[in-house]
Scaffold this motif. Structure first.
Motif, PDB file in Angstrom:
ATOM      1  N   ILE A1198      -4.357 -17.443 -24.218  1.00  0.00           N
ATOM      2  CA  ILE A1198      -4.596 -18.553 -23.427  1.00  0.00           C
ATOM      3  C   ILE A1198      -3.621 -19.607 -23.788  1.00  0.00           C
ATOM      4  O   ILE A1198      -2.818 -19.971 -22.967  1.00  0.00           O
ATOM      5  N   VAL A1199      -3.135 -19.461 -25.124  1.00  0.00           N
ATOM      6  CA  VAL A1199      -1.938 -20.496 -25.483  1.00  0.00           C
ATOM      7  C   VAL A1199      -0.902 -20.026 -24.931  1.00  0.00           C
ATOM      8  O   VAL A1199       0.015 -20.671 -24.708  1.00  0.00           O
ATOM      9  N   PHE A1200      -0.667 -18.558 -24.966  1.00  0.00           N
ATOM     10  CA  PHE A1200       0.589 -18.104 -24.542  1.00  0.00           C
ATOM     11  C   PHE A1200       0.906 -18.260 -22.963  1.00  0.00           C
ATOM     12  O   PHE A1200       1.853 -18.829 -22.399  1.00  0.00           O
ATOM     13  N   PHE A1201      -0.355 -18.237 -22.204  1.00  0.00           N
ATOM     14  CA  PHE A1201      -0.218 -18.484 -20.717  1.00  0.00           C
ATOM     15  C   PHE A1201      -0.058 -19.869 -20.532  1.00  0.00           C
ATOM     16  O   PHE A1201       0.764 -20.217 -19.508  1.00  0.00           O
ATOM     17  N   ALA A1202      -0.442 -20.789 -21.211  1.00  0.00           N
ATOM     18  CA  ALA A1202      -0.441 -22.245 -21.080  1.00  0.00           C
ATOM     19  C   ALA A1202       1.040 -22.529 -21.204  1.00  0.00           C
ATOM     20  O   ALA A1202       1.755 -23.152 -20.598  1.00  0.00           O
ATOM     21  N   GLY A1203       1.684 -21.807 -22.233  1.00  0.00           N
ATOM     22  CA  GLY A1203       3.047 -22.105 -22.469  1.00  0.00           C
ATOM     23  C   GLY A1203       4.196 -21.872 -21.547  1.00  0.00           C
ATOM     24  O   GLY A1203       5.193 -22.210 -21.184  1.00  0.00           O
ATOM     25  N   VAL A1204       3.777 -20.611 -20.976  1.00  0.00           N
ATOM     26  CA  VAL A1204       4.679 -20.005 -20.111  1.00  0.00           C
ATOM     27  C   VAL A1204       4.436 -20.741 -18.454  1.00  0.00           C
ATOM     28  O   VAL A1204       5.231 -20.545 -17.739  1.00  0.00           O
ATOM     29  N   SER A1205       3.364 -21.185 -18.318  1.00  0.00           N
ATOM     30  CA  SER A1205       2.999 -21.627 -16.824  1.00  0.00           C
ATOM     31  C   SER A1205       3.613 -23.017 -16.661  1.00  0.00           C
ATOM     32  O   SER A1205       4.113 -23.265 -15.607  1.00  0.00           O
ATOM     33  N   ARG A1206       3.431 -23.808 -17.796  1.00  0.00           N
ATOM     34  CA  ARG A1206       4.130 -25.408 -17.490  1.00  0.00           C
ATOM     35  C   ARG A1206       3.650 -26.040 -16.579  1.00  0.00           C
ATOM     36  O   ARG A1206       4.106 -26.785 -15.712  1.00  0.00           O
ATOM     37  N   GLN A1207       2.214 -25.858 -16.314  1.00  0.00           N
ATOM     38  CA  GLN A1207       1.727 -27.034 -15.339  1.00  0.00           C
ATOM     39  C   GLN A1207       0.507 -27.843 -15.946  1.00  0.00           C
ATOM     40  O   GLN A1207       0.066 -27.386 -17.003  1.00  0.00           O
ATOM     41  N   LYS A1208       0.545 -28.881 -15.693  1.00  0.00           N
ATOM     42  CA  LYS A1208      -0.059 -30.291 -16.366  1.00  0.00           C
ATOM     43  C   LYS A1208      -1.752 -29.685 -16.378  1.00  0.00           C
ATOM     44  O   LYS A1208      -2.175 -30.020 -17.361  1.00  0.00           O
ATOM     45  N   GLU A1209      -1.888 -29.393 -15.284  1.00  0.00           N
ATOM     46  CA  GLU A1209      -3.320 -28.872 -15.113  1.00  0.00           C
ATOM     47  C   GLU A1209      -3.868 -27.866 -16.189  1.00  0.00           C
ATOM     48  O   GLU A1209      -4.993 -27.789 -16.752  1.00  0.00           O
ATOM     49  N   ILE A1210      -3.058 -26.802 -16.368  1.00  0.00           N
ATOM     50  CA  ILE A1210      -3.184 -25.761 -17.007  1.00  0.00           C
ATOM     51  C   ILE A1210      -3.024 -26.079 -18.598  1.00  0.00           C
ATOM     52  O   ILE A1210      -4.133 -25.763 -19.492  1.00  0.00           O
ATOM     53  N   TYR A1211      -2.237 -27.051 -18.840  1.00  0.00           N
ATOM     54  CA  TYR A1211      -2.017 -27.808 -20.300  1.00  0.00           C
ATOM     55  C   TYR A1211      -3.536 -28.274 -20.574  1.00  0.00           C
ATOM     56  O   TYR A1211      -3.835 -28.102 -21.858  1.00  0.00           O
ATOM     57  N   ILE A1212      -3.745 -28.984 -19.763  1.00  0.00           N
ATOM     58  CA  ILE A1212      -5.315 -29.819 -19.933  1.00  0.00           C
ATOM     59  C   ILE A1212      -6.499 -28.978 -20.077  1.00  0.00           C
ATOM     60  O   ILE A1212      -7.349 -29.013 -20.999  1.00  0.00           O
ATOM     61  N   MET A1213      -6.413 -27.811 -19.264  1.00  0.00           N
ATOM     62  CA  MET A1213      -7.521 -26.690 -19.227  1.00  0.00           C
ATOM     63  C   MET A1213      -7.563 -26.100 -20.696  1.00  0.00           C
ATOM     64  O   MET A1213      -8.586 -25.903 -21.464  1.00  0.00           O
ATOM     65  N   ALA A1214      -6.310 -25.598 -21.118  1.00  0.00           N
ATOM     66  CA  ALA A1214      -6.193 -24.789 -22.571  1.00  0.00           C
ATOM     67  C   ALA A1214      -6.458 -26.069 -23.461  1.00  0.00           C
ATOM     68  O   ALA A1214      -7.196 -25.395 -24.591  1.00  0.00           O
ATOM     69  N   ALA A1215      -5.980 -27.165 -23.510  1.00  0.00           N
ATOM     70  CA  ALA A1215      -6.450 -28.183 -24.600  1.00  0.00           C
ATOM     71  C   ALA A1215      -8.068 -28.372 -24.636  1.00  0.00           C
ATOM     72  O   ALA A1215      -8.473 -28.337 -25.650  1.00  0.00           O
ATOM     73  N   ASN A1216      -8.734 -28.367 -23.516  1.00  0.00           N
ATOM     74  CA  ASN A1216     -10.055 -28.565 -23.628  1.00  0.00           C
ATOM     75  C   ASN A1216     -10.651 -27.273 -24.105  1.00  0.00           C
ATOM     76  O   ASN A1216     -11.901 -27.459 -24.951  1.00  0.00           O
ATOM     77  N   TYR A1217     -10.118 -26.253 -23.780  1.00  0.00           N
ATOM     78  CA  TYR A1217     -10.841 -25.096 -24.305  1.00  0.00           C
ATOM     79  C   TYR A1217     -10.714 -25.236 -25.889  1.00  0.00           C
ATOM     80  O   TYR A1217     -11.493 -24.716 -26.465  1.00  0.00           O
ATOM     81  N   LEU A1218      -9.300 -25.341 -26.237  1.00  0.00           N
ATOM     82  CA  LEU A1218      -9.190 -25.220 -27.642  1.00  0.00           C
ATOM     83  C   LEU A1218      -9.989 -26.125 -28.371  1.00  0.00           C
ATOM     84  O   LEU A1218     -10.429 -25.956 -29.571  1.00  0.00           O
ATOM     85  N   GLN A1219     -10.287 -27.359 -27.691  1.00  0.00           N
ATOM     86  CA  GLN A1219     -11.283 -28.407 -28.438  1.00  0.00           C
ATOM     87  C   GLN A1219     -12.600 -27.636 -28.830  1.00  0.00           C
ATOM     88  O   GLN A1219     -13.444 -28.117 -29.509  1.00  0.00           O
ATOM     89  N   SER A1220     -12.976 -26.648 -27.891  1.00  0.00           N
ATOM     90  CA  SER A1220     -14.315 -26.140 -28.005  1.00  0.00           C
ATOM     91  C   SER A1220     -14.358 -25.051 -29.156  1.00  0.00           C
ATOM     92  O   SER A1220     -15.599 -24.730 -29.510  1.00  0.00           O
ATOM     93  N   LEU A1221     -13.054 -24.886 -29.733  1.00  0.00           N
ATOM     94  CA  LEU A1221     -13.065 -24.003 -30.918  1.00  0.00           C
ATOM     95  C   LEU A1221     -13.286 -24.915 -32.228  1.00  0.00           C
ATOM     96  O   LEU A1221     -13.410 -26.151 -32.232  1.00  0.00           O
TER      97      LEU A1221
END
Length: 1424
Positions: A1198-1221
């Motif tokens: 997830i972290v890798f995909f967010a880094g290579v995608s470089r889209q605003k929505e994907i960054y936010i989705m990844a951050a929201n997911y990481l907050q659940s950890l």
């Protein structure tokens, strides 16, 4: 060529037979001891020519036993058989005797290495050490005297390292020793070899006794045994530098011992030497630990102690030695590198040591570095040889006489067609080339030099008394030298003029006349030219010093001038004595100085001149431009040789190089060629010839002085025509000048002037000579003109055809071949590496051995062709087959050439075939025998050749079918099996025929027989083994016959005819066959066929196979729908097969993306989130891909995909997911959350995350400082955020500001508590009054601070009230979480109350929720 003049010593009448000789190491003085039965013994001194030295005679009524010279002074120590030791000093002849300490024969007598000590020993065992003072006088009392009680045989004194004795003298002088001080001052100021005697403080003497013992003795008298051998010692030696003591016993056992500082020894090695033991041998050192021994054998033996090698040197009868001649004594001259050995027949054998081979730079070692020279003849049995201080002196003791041999270089001179060559010390050979006559002259004195002209002959020490070291002649004048001047004499020796030289110019030592000019060279490196054309000699120019012009100049060795006196050439040596590789030219008129370096050869780009040095030089007496120089190969070190530009070829040993030297063009290379074989040295240049001295006179000439003068002298001078005058040796003067001009202009490249100089010449020989010249200059354009004037049509054609060759040297070689210059052609082909042409050249020249060698080493492409041509050439010789056979075999053509040659000799041919054991020859011979109806013999050789077809064929011919079948079955040969099958078919034996057709893999014939004979079962097997055409034919056979339809389907399938196989399978309802056919279908199959098969599998419920066929047919949507309808699992391989590549063109891009998303949706439903992510990504839908990846829970991806995608929505989705950890325990996750929110520009969400971080710091760790930092960041982010609801943003900002205020107040209270507790308590009480204190600041923390304060103040009553108030406000709180155990215990003791402990986990007051309380209370000041 060098010879040795023999001088018999002028011994007194009282002297008897010589027994010992000894040279002084520095002075040319020889000491000879002799024995006269009537008078006793005597010792005499002689000079280098045998003259007796005045005051050099000592005579006693008894015999002398030993002679030893002082190493630096002219002092001779003589030991006598009575024990007397005499010292004779020169030049005054004083004789002194040592104190009489010896009473028996002196057997040991040695000087120390620097002459500071003298050691003497006698036969009774008394060893005495005498000390020498600074004046060379021996002190009266001995330093050491030791009695060994046994016969002393040998003695060596350990050499002192240079400077060691000086250091010890300095130490002794500092310590107060006045004698040492005087000696030290004398050593510092002494100069010259005669003043180098010095005392040394340490002395180590090794002496051997006749029982084989060796003893060590020092200057203090301390003596001890160091070696004990089993037999008497024959030689005792010391290897300086390595500090090794070497001893050789009479049984030839060599032992080496290392010597310690105190004289102690340790054995290194022992080895048994080969040779005659038990007899006296002459053993001496050569350089670098090389031991040489002569023991009366026909060889001398050498042992290299450093390399641990040994070898022998023997005599060569071809050089004049006799069979059975033995070697008695040896002596080595390190300065000349010559090993001399005396023989029993009065000859002196000399081996010269060479470090490198004569034709290259290959370093020689061992026996190969010693070259045997022509022997020197004497009379009698030579028993002793000694080299003198001068390397040119050799003393020879023949029992009856002593000879002093002085080396002398044979003199030779040529001028104006007259040549004189010295044959012997007193004999000359005269050659008159103008008349073709030769004469021999003999004198009564030794000839030291010779000079000739057309009017006379002058020889040193024979014409008239003269001490001149150099001489020259011009017309009727003789020029000699003496200090500071040159004398001009008449032919009778009368001095008629003096040519003085200034003191700074030095003394004349070199003279040379050319034309009318005399050039003089001095020992101070000055040159001066005189004009001799007038009645008196006049200076032609001022003197010229070469010292500043030639760096590192040693001395001048040769000066020459040209015929006009305008050019002076100089040869010199370097300061270290080595020959200079340069020849220097001084232009008298221009006063310029140039040089040509033969070592580098770079100036003229002449690679053949590299690595050489000049040895002689000459100018033509009439042509002022022409200069010639003889050069030899330098023997360089390997590192120097690598700097040479010559490349692969080093060149000939001696090379004659000619130049044109002019003021306008400088130095131009004219020609270079190897010195002819049999020639000794270049003697002169006189156009059109080079003149050489011959190496040796004919064998019938007796060169000894006693021989009578021959009536006609031998030919000692030979001439060779110059390159430009080959064939024009007898041309007139005009032609000679024209050829020289043509050569000069050709050298400078001026073709107009070159042709102008020869335009009047009509002689064909002249044009041929010029064509030959073009071979040297490589001027093919000029060569064409020359060939045309010669009428040489064949050569012109060959030269025109050679223009296709890319190498210039190859084209020039063709010209040289046409002109008959075969050696030049060979050299040119080698220089351009055209070994193919060189091979053809050798073949055409009949040099077949060289052709074969060239092909083997360099032209292997044509190796077989060369052998074949050589064999054809040899066929002309008898016996033909014996000569040509090896070459035919090497050319690999013997299989047909040898039978052709031997066809008329059948027994020899059969023998050759049997001997070669070659299958091809066996087969050929068998065929020949078969043609002659010799079937049994043919079968034998067919078997040898392993020709099974022929064996079966012949057996079938002989009706021996079973034997043929046996051979075919055993060997499995296809051709034999086929032939046999045809035989069986002709006999109607179908089964045997089918069997052998099958073994021959002729399946179509076997199938034909099966069909004709209805062998259906056998037909199927054969069809499966055969090719697709035969399978189709068999299938059609089954289909037409209407039986075995399954076989037809299988054969159609195996043949690749799937449509026909399917059609027949459907028609006959063969479902098993359909299964097999479907397995072989792929994307290359017919789409209609694939669709039909897929429908068949769908009807029968085999959906997986149907999907595979639909995918192969590229019906991806139908395949996907089938998976969805029947809940088939989509594997990664299946998904990849259903994914059409972007460049394939199978589907439109929109349809392709749609299919990919459908595949991904199916994977999502199946829970294969990773595959779904992949397909969503391939479809370009990264949001869905991210959602699928979030469901997988793979944080790393997830972290890798967010880094290579470089889209605003994907960054936010990844951050929201990481907050659940559990980001509280992993700083990396927290870092990624902050990074992703920042990159996604979700500052409001980032603010919420910072707020959550602050609450964690408060609730978990009670760290309000970090919580304040997090709240500050949250406020900043929220203030920067751009949200739609501004009122909500302002409300959140106000809330954060309120939290910041409360937290700051609590932090301030805690920090202020240390300084002002009361103010801190007041602030805490004020905080408790705040309505929204919690959760910004936990109420329990405030109360806890107050309780702690009151406890510390001892106000336990107030503390208890405060604690009760906290419990009323927070009833379910765990008191121990906020108040320390120490304070609670103190209150319990002070107030008498008891606080119960709550079980479970600690309770937190955050958010009004209760937390479990741990069993034990936690210190509120300590983190979790």
């Amino acid at each position: 060529m060098a010879v040795y003049f023999d001088h018999r010593i002028e011994s007194p009448d009282s002297a008897g037979s010589p027994i010992r000789i000894a040279w002084h190491s520095t002075y040319p003085v020889l000491a000879v001891s002799s024995v006269n039965p009537g008078n006793g013994g005597s010792v005499d001194l002689y000079l280098q020519q045998g003259e007796h030295v005045d005051h050099g005679h000592i005579e006693r009524p008894f015999q002398p036993s030993l002679l030893r010279w002082h190493p630096s002074r002219q002092t001779l120590a003589v030991g006598w058989e009575t024990g007397e030791v005499l010292l004779q000093s020169q030049p005054n002849g004083d004789v002194s005797s040592l104190a009489g300490v010896h009473r028996s024969c002196i057997t040991v007598l040695e000087w120390s290495s620097n002459g500071g000590y003298l050691v003497s020993g006698d036969k009774m065992g008394v060893l005495v050490v005498w000390k020498v003072d600074s004046r060379g006088r021996i002190q009266e009392a001995p330093v050491v005297k030791h009695d060994y009680k046994m016969h002393l045989t040998h003695c060596v004194i350990r050499p002192v390292l240079p400077g060691e004795d000086l250091v010890k003298l300095a130490r002794a002088a500092v310590s107060g020793d006045e004698n040492a001080l005087d000696m030290f001052n004398w050593k510092k100021t002494s100069k010259g070899g005669q003043n180098k005697t010095a005392l040394q403080d340490t002395l180590t003497v090794f002496a051997s006794t006749d029982d084989g013992s060796v003893h060590s003795l020092d200057e203090k008298g301390k003596s001890f045994a160091v070696v004990k051998s089993d037999s008497p010692i024959q030689k005792l030696l010391y290897l300086a530098g390595r500090e090794v003591l070497v001893l050789i016993t009479r049984t030839l056992l060599l032992s080496q011992y290392s010597v310690g500082p105190g004289g102690e020894t340790q054995e290194l090695m022992k080895v048994k030497l080969s040779g005659k033991g038990g007899q006296t041998s002459d053993i001496t050192w050569a350089e670098k630990g090389l031991l040489i021994m002569a023991s009366g054998e026909m060889v001398i033996r050498l042992w290299d102690l450093e390399r641990d090698e040994n070898y022998v040197l023997s005599l060569d009868e071809n050089l004049g030695f006799e069979v059975g001649e033995t070697l008695n004594c040896v002596s080595y001259c390190s300065a000349k590198g010559i090993l001399a050995a005396g023989t029993s027949r009065g000859r002196i054998a000399m081996w010269r040591k060479v470090g490198f081979s004569s034709h290259g730079i290959q370093k020689l070692e061992g026996k190969g570095q010693w070259v045997l020279q022509t022997p020197v003849e004497t009379e009698g049995n030579i028993i002793q040889l000694k080299w003198g201080s001068n390397a040119n002196l050799l003393a020879v003791n023949t029992v009856s006489a002593v000879l002093i041999l002085c080396e002398h270089v044979m003199s030779a001179h040529l001028s104006q067609q007259v040549a004189a060559v010295q044959l012997a010390p007193n004999q000359l050979s005269l050659s008159f080339f103008s008349t073709g006559t030769r004469h021999s002259l003999r004198t009564d004195m030794h000839i030291k030099g010779v000079c000739v002209s057309k009017v006379g002959l002058f020889s040193f020490h024979s014409s008239f008394p003269c001490d001149s070291l150099a001489v020259a002649m011009h017309e009727e004048n003789i020029y000699t030298v003496e200090p500071s001047r040159v004398q001009v004499r008449t032919l009778q020796g009368t001095v008629k003029q003096l040519l003085p030289f200034a003191e700074v110019e030095g003394n004349p030592q070199l003279l040379s006349v050319c034309g009318n000019f005399l050039v003089v060279g001095t020992d101070a490196a000055y040159i001066k030219v005189f004009d001799l054309s007038r009645r008196e000699a006049k200076p032609h120019c001022g003197s010229k010093s070469l010292t500043d012009l030639i760096p590192g100049l040693g001395c001048i060795t040769s000066v020459k001038c040209n015929a006009s006196g305008t050019q002076v050439s100089v040869l010199a040596t370097r300061a270290d004595g080595s020959p200079d590789s340069r020849v220097y030219f001084y232009d008298v008129e221009m006063d310029t100085f140039t040089y040509f370096d033969f070592f580098t050869g770079r100036r003229l780009q002449a690679s053949e001149l590299c690595g050489r040095f000049p040895v002689s030089q000459f100018w033509d007496e009439s042509e002022q431009r022409l200069f010639v120089c003889e050069t030899l190969l330098t023997m360089p070190s390997l590192s120097q040789a690598e700097n040479c530009d010559s490349g692969e070829q080093v060149g000939e040993d001696a090379l004659v190089v000619s130049f044109f030297s002019t003021q306008e063009y400088g130095l131009l290379l004219h020609d270079s060629y190897p010195r002819p074989a049999g020639m000794e040295a270049l003697l002169a240049l006189d156009v059109p010839f080079y003149y050489f001295t011959c190496k040796e006179a004919p064998e019938d000439l007796d060169l000894r002085e006693e021989a009578p003068a021959p009536s006609s002298a031998p030919e000692m001078v030979s001439r060779r025509p110059m390159r430009d005058f080959v064939g024009l040796e007898d041309c007139d003067k005009s032609t000679r000048e024209a050829m020289l001009n043509f050569s000069f202009y050709l050298t400078i490249g001026d073709m107009d002037e070159a042709f102008k100089s020869i335009k009047l010449i009509k002689s064909e020989a002249v044009w041929e000579s010029m064509a030959r010249m073009c071979v040297k200059t490589k001027r093919l354009d000029v060569a064409r003109v020359c060939l045309g004037n010669m009428g040489h049509a064949r050569g012109a054609r060959a030269l025109r055809e050679a223009e296709a060759e890319p190498e210039v040297d190859a084209r020039v070689a063709v010209l040289a071949t046409q002109l008959g210059m075969l050696d030049d052609a060979e050299r040119l082909y080698k220089s351009c590496h055209r070994y193919d042409l060189l091979n053809k050249f050798y073949q055409a020249a009949g040099q077949w051995q060289k052709a074969v060698e060239t092909a083997e080493s360099h032209d292997r492409v044509h190796l077989r062709a060369t052998y074949y041509s050589y064999a054809k050439h040899l066929e002309g010789w008898a016996p033909r087959w014996a000569c040509g056979r090896p070459s035919y075999e090497k050319s690999d053509t013997y299989r047909f050439e040898i039978p052709r040659m031997l066809l008329e000799d059948l027994p020899a041919l059969e023998l050759y075939v049997s001997k070669m054991k070659d299958k091809s020859l066996y087969k050929w011979w068998a065929q020949y025998l078969e043609s002659q109806s010799k079937m049994e013999a043919a079968l034998k050789y067919y078997e040898f050749a392993q020709d099974y077809l022929s064996l079966v064929r012949v057996h079938c011919y002989l009706s021996n079918i079973p034997k043929a079948a046996e051979i075919a079955n055993e060997t499995g040969n296809r051709a034999a099996s086929y032939h046999l099958a045809r035989q069986y078919e002709s006999q109607n034996e179908i089964k045997q025929s089918i069997h052998f057709y099958t073994r021959a893999q002729a399946y179509n014939n076997a199938i034909r027989l099966c069909k004709e004979n209805e062998l259906d079962d056998q037909l199927m097997n054969l069809a499966l083994l055969s090719n697709p055409e035969d399978m189709m034919e068999a299938a059609c056979y089954y289909e037409d016959k209407g039986v075995h339809m399954d076989r037809a389907v299988m054969l159609y399938h195996k043949a690749g005819h799937f449509s026909k196989a399917l059609e027949l399978a459907f028609a006959t309802q063969q479902f098993a066959a359909l299964q097999l056919i479907a397995e072989d279908l792929n994307e290359n199959s017919d789409p209609a066929l694939l669709a039909r098969c897929s429908d068949f599998f769908i009807e029968h419920g085999q959906y997986v196979k149907a999907v595979e066929l639909l995918v192969a047919a590229k019906k991806y949507q139908e395949a996907l729908q089938l998976c969805v309808d029947h809940s088939l699992t989509i594997t990664e391989d299946l998904a990849e097969q259903m994914t059409a590549s972007r460049d394939s063109g199978d589907l439109p891009e929109a349809t392709r993306r749609q299919v990919l998303e459908q595949i991904a949706d199916s994977c999502m439903r199946q829970g294969n989130y990773h595959l779904a992510t992949k397909k969503y990504t391939q479809a370009g839908n990264k949001l869905k891909a991210m959602r699928a990846l979030l469901k997988s829970g793979d944080t790393e991806k997830i972290v890798f995909f967010a880094g290579v995608s470089r889209q605003k929505e994907i960054y936010i989705m990844a951050a929201n997911y990481l907050q659940s950890l559990d980001w509280r325990k992993d700083p990396e996750i927290m870092k990624n959350i902050i990074s992703f929110y920042t990159k996604g520009r979700a500052l409001d969400l980032l603010a919420g995350f910072y707020d959550a971080c602050a609450q964690v710091e408060i609730d978990e760790y009670q760290n309000y400082e970090k919580a304040l930092g997090a709240l500050t960041e949250a406020y900043k982010c929220l203030a920067k955020a751009k949200v739609r609801n501004v009122q909500e943003q302002e409300s959140k900002l106000a809330e954060l500001q309120q939290k910041l205020t409360l937290v700051k107040k609590f932090i301030q209270a805690r920090r202020l508590y240390e300084e002002d507790p009361k103010e801190a308590v007041r602030l805490c009480e004020a905080l408790l009054e705040e309505p929204d204190l919690d959760p910004a600041v936990r109420v329990g923390d405030v109360y806890g601070l107050l309780v702690e304060h009151h406890c510390h103040q001892g106000s336990f009553q107030v503390a208890l009230r405060t604690l009760e108030e906290m419990q009323r406000r927070l009833p379910a709180i765990n008191v121990g979480y906020y108040v320390s155990h120490q304070s609670l215990d103190a209150m319990q003791r002070a107030m008498g109350v008891t606080f119960g402990r709550a079980g479970g986990r600690s309770r937190r007051d955050s958010g009004g929720e209760d937390d479990e309380v741990e069993e034990e209370m936690v210190d509120p000041h300590q983190g979790p």
